[in-house]
Design a protein around this motif. Structure first.
Motif, PDB file in Angstrom:
ATOM      1  N   ASP A 138       0.669  -1.359   0.042  1.00 54.64           N
ATOM      2  CA  ASP A 138      -0.105  -0.279  -0.028  1.00 54.64           C
ATOM      3  C   ASP A 138       0.869   1.152   0.177  1.00 54.64           C
ATOM      4  N   ASN A 162      -3.478   5.526  -3.456  1.00 60.90           N
ATOM      5  CA  ASN A 162      -4.784   6.369  -3.270  1.00 60.90           C
ATOM      6  C   ASN A 162      -4.264   7.688  -3.358  1.00 60.90           C
ATOM      7  N   PHE A 221     -11.732  -0.924   4.905  1.00 62.89           N
ATOM      8  CA  PHE A 221     -10.773  -0.276   5.761  1.00 62.89           C
ATOM      9  C   PHE A 221     -10.862  -0.409   7.111  1.00 62.89           C
ATOM     10  N   ALA A 241      -7.670  -3.413   3.510  1.00 62.19           N
ATOM     11  CA  ALA A 241      -7.000  -2.058   3.558  1.00 62.19           C
ATOM     12  C   ALA A 241      -6.762  -1.532   4.626  1.00 62.19           C
ATOM     13  N   ARG A 245      -2.852  -1.831   9.773  1.00 65.10           N
ATOM     14  CA  ARG A 245      -1.980  -1.030  10.848  1.00 65.10           C
ATOM     15  C   ARG A 245      -0.859  -1.904  11.311  1.00 65.10           C
ATOM     16  N   THR A 302      -3.533  -5.617   1.508  1.00 69.47           N
ATOM     17  CA  THR A 302      -2.621  -4.508   1.193  1.00 69.47           C
ATOM     18  C   THR A 302      -2.001  -4.065   2.429  1.00 69.47           C
TER      19      THR A 302
END
Ligand code: G3P
Length: 215
Positions: A6, A28, A129, A163, A166, A183
């Motif tokens: 990512d 992104n 997310f 996604a 952490r 990711t």
């Protein structure tokens, strides 16, 4: 389980690629804003750097705008996956792009019914997310579990791309649930290999060897 990285940073992509563990890349607008001003060039370089799928996100919020952008984005390489925000207009764009044979990744997903819509529209990937949910004291991994169950119930082919990861526990739990893709930020990728007992074990093997056989 597939690992994507990512990031939109070429050094990070190259280094991660060197370890042979990376199957694709997700970017992104925020990640691209941290790189060079010429975002078109950056997108092109990222697509050239990897063989696997590269998600590039549209900025538009209407289906027409998204479709127009998608047609430009796919010119960056055969591996482009168009990232579409989770909006009803986005679903319209996903349906049209899927009919055109263009793969999409529906992003900013925070609920199982959003994931159901994305699959029905024909998305290739759904991106829940999870880290952002955890920060709101809602279990992001519960969302992944619900999406995986729904997709299995109806045999949807949309891949669950976890996604907003952490830490390594997110990757472990996503793998246990059976998510298709994680990711992973560059830093977390390296944390996956770490365990203090591994370091101690290697240290003692090397020191015993040295004591008996020298360097
Ligand atoms: O690329 C989408 C997603 O992974 C963003 O994560 O760290 O901004 O919540 P984050």
């Amino acid at each position: 389980m597939k690992f994507f990285i990512d990031t939109a940073n070429l050094d990070e992509i190259r280094q991660a690629k060197d370890f042979g563990l990376i199957d694709g890349v997700t970017t992104n607008p925020t990640l691209l804003s941290r790189e060079q001003k010429d975002w078109r060039k950056q997108m092109q370089l990222v697509c050239q750097e990897v063989d696997g799928p590269v998600s590039l996100e549209v900025i538009g919020t209407t289906a027409d705008e998204m479709l127009k952008e998608a047609k430009e984005l796919v010119k960056y390489g055969p591996n482009v996956v168009v990232k579409i925000p989770m909006l009803m207009e986005g679903m319209k764009a996903v349906r049209k792009l899927s009919e055109m044979g263009i793969k999409t990744n529906v992003t900013v997903c925070f609920s199982p019914v959003q994931a159901l819509l994305a699959a029905k529209a024909g998305a290739a990937y759904i991106s829940p997310f999870i880290g952002r949910l955890d920060h709101l004291a809602q279990r992001g991994m519960d969302l992944v579990e619900e999406i995986v169950t729904i997709y299995r119930n109806y045999d949807f082919q949309t891949e669950v791309l976890v996604a907003s990861i952490r830490h390594p526990l997110h990757v472990a739990e996503a793998a246990l649930i059976g998510a298709d893709v994680a990711t992973i930020p560059y830093k977390v990728l390296f944390e996956l290999a770490k365990h203090p007992m591994t370091d101690l074990g290697i240290e003692s093997f090397l020191s015993d060897w040295k004591k008996s056989f020298g360097e």
